[in-house]
Design an enzyme around this catalytic site. Structure first.
Site, PDB file in Angstrom:
ATOM      1  CG  HIS A  17      -0.363   0.327   2.506  1.00 38.67           C
ATOM      2  ND1 HIS A  17      -1.094   0.704   3.599  1.00 38.67           N
ATOM      3  CD2 HIS A  17       0.930   0.346   2.928  1.00 38.67           C
ATOM      4  CE1 HIS A  17      -0.305   0.929   4.610  1.00 38.67           C
ATOM      5  NE2 HIS A  17       0.920   0.728   4.242  1.00 38.67           N
ATOM      6  CB  CYS A  36       3.604   5.412   5.132  1.00 44.88           C
ATOM      7  SG  CYS A  36       4.162   4.436   6.518  1.00 44.88           S
ATOM      8  CG  HIS A  42       5.371   0.668   2.296  1.00 40.57           C
ATOM      9  ND1 HIS A  42       4.757   1.879   2.047  1.00 40.57           N
ATOM     10  CD2 HIS A  42       4.843   0.232   3.461  1.00 40.57           C
ATOM     11  CE1 HIS A  42       3.925   2.153   3.027  1.00 40.57           C
ATOM     12  NE2 HIS A  42       3.939   1.165   3.905  1.00 40.57           N
ATOM     13  CG  HIS A  44       2.732  -3.181   6.007  1.00 38.61           C
ATOM     14  ND1 HIS A  44       3.688  -2.812   6.935  1.00 38.61           N
ATOM     15  CD2 HIS A  44       2.313  -2.034   5.439  1.00 38.61           C
ATOM     16  CE1 HIS A  44       3.827  -1.494   6.921  1.00 38.61           C
ATOM     17  NE2 HIS A  44       3.006  -0.994   6.010  1.00 38.61           N
ATOM     18  CG  ASP A  82      -1.938 -13.567   0.438  1.00 45.36           C
ATOM     19  OD1 ASP A  82      -1.108 -12.844   1.032  1.00 45.36           O
ATOM     20  OD2 ASP A  82      -1.664 -14.718   0.042  1.00 45.36           O
ATOM     21  CG  HIS A  83       0.860 -12.637  -2.657  1.00 51.32           C
ATOM     22  ND1 HIS A  83       0.592 -13.330  -1.497  1.00 51.32           N
ATOM     23  CD2 HIS A  83       2.170 -12.849  -2.914  1.00 51.32           C
ATOM     24  CE1 HIS A  83       1.677 -13.925  -1.087  1.00 51.32           C
ATOM     25  NE2 HIS A  83       2.663 -13.644  -1.920  1.00 51.32           N
ATOM     26  CD  GLU A 127       0.358  -0.686   8.515  1.00 51.66           C
ATOM     27  OE1 GLU A 127      -0.605  -0.472   7.765  1.00 51.66           O
ATOM     28  OE2 GLU A 127       0.996   0.221   9.078  1.00 51.66           O
TER      29      GLU A 127
HETATM   30 NI    NI Z   1       2.609   0.912   5.439  1.00 50.63          NI
END
Ligand code: NI
Length: 142
Positions: A17, A36, A42, A44, A82-83, A127
């Site tokens: 995100h 961020c 990036h 998580h 996911d992914h 997160e």
């Molecule tokens: Ni983040």
């Protein structure tokens, strides 16, 4: 009198995100969101804990069959997120910053819709190991 118990199930998904407010200029976005706000996104490793509270069924001894709960989470949350790039791959966050808070609210709404009305739902979304949020539905701050 029926006993009230909370049962929990853990789940995971990996997603990318970026925190960004399109109504702000780049300087303000960078100042507020820092790393961020990286324009190339990036990732998580999100951990999700789903907590369901309700009466223990006298016939099964269950609040909810954890096999059923895990299937709901797999089908509607893990396979959805996911992914994925939360901004590019999904409609969910086109107009909503995909902060942990907003992701948790979205997940709660999806799961709430799949559960019996007699059950209450609370989720924790991690997160990182140290940063996590909790949500248990709409309520007013008193
Ligand atoms: Ni983040």
């Amino acid at each position: 009198m029926a006993e009230i118990v909370t049962v929990s199930r853990k789940a995971h998904f990996n997603a990318t995100h970026r925190l960004h407010n399109p109504y702000w200029d780049d300087v303000r976005n960078e100042k507020v969101f820092g790393k961020c706000n990286n324009q190339n996104y990036h990732g998580h490793n999100y951990s999700l804990i789903v907590k369901v509270t309700g009466e223990v069924d006298p016939e099964t001894g269950y609040v909810i069959d954890l096999g059923v709960l895990s299937q709901i989470i797999k089908e509607h949350i893990e396979e959805r997120y996911d992914h994925k790039n939360l901004y590019m791959d999904l409609e969910d966050f086109r107009d909503l910053n995909p902060s942990a808070e907003n992701i948790a609210i979205r997940i709660w709404l999806i799961l709430r819709d799949k559960l019996d009305d007699r059950l209450s739902l609370r989720i924790e979304l991690y997160e990182t190991e140290r940063n996590f949020v909790e949500y248990s539905g709409p309520e007013l701050i008193k």
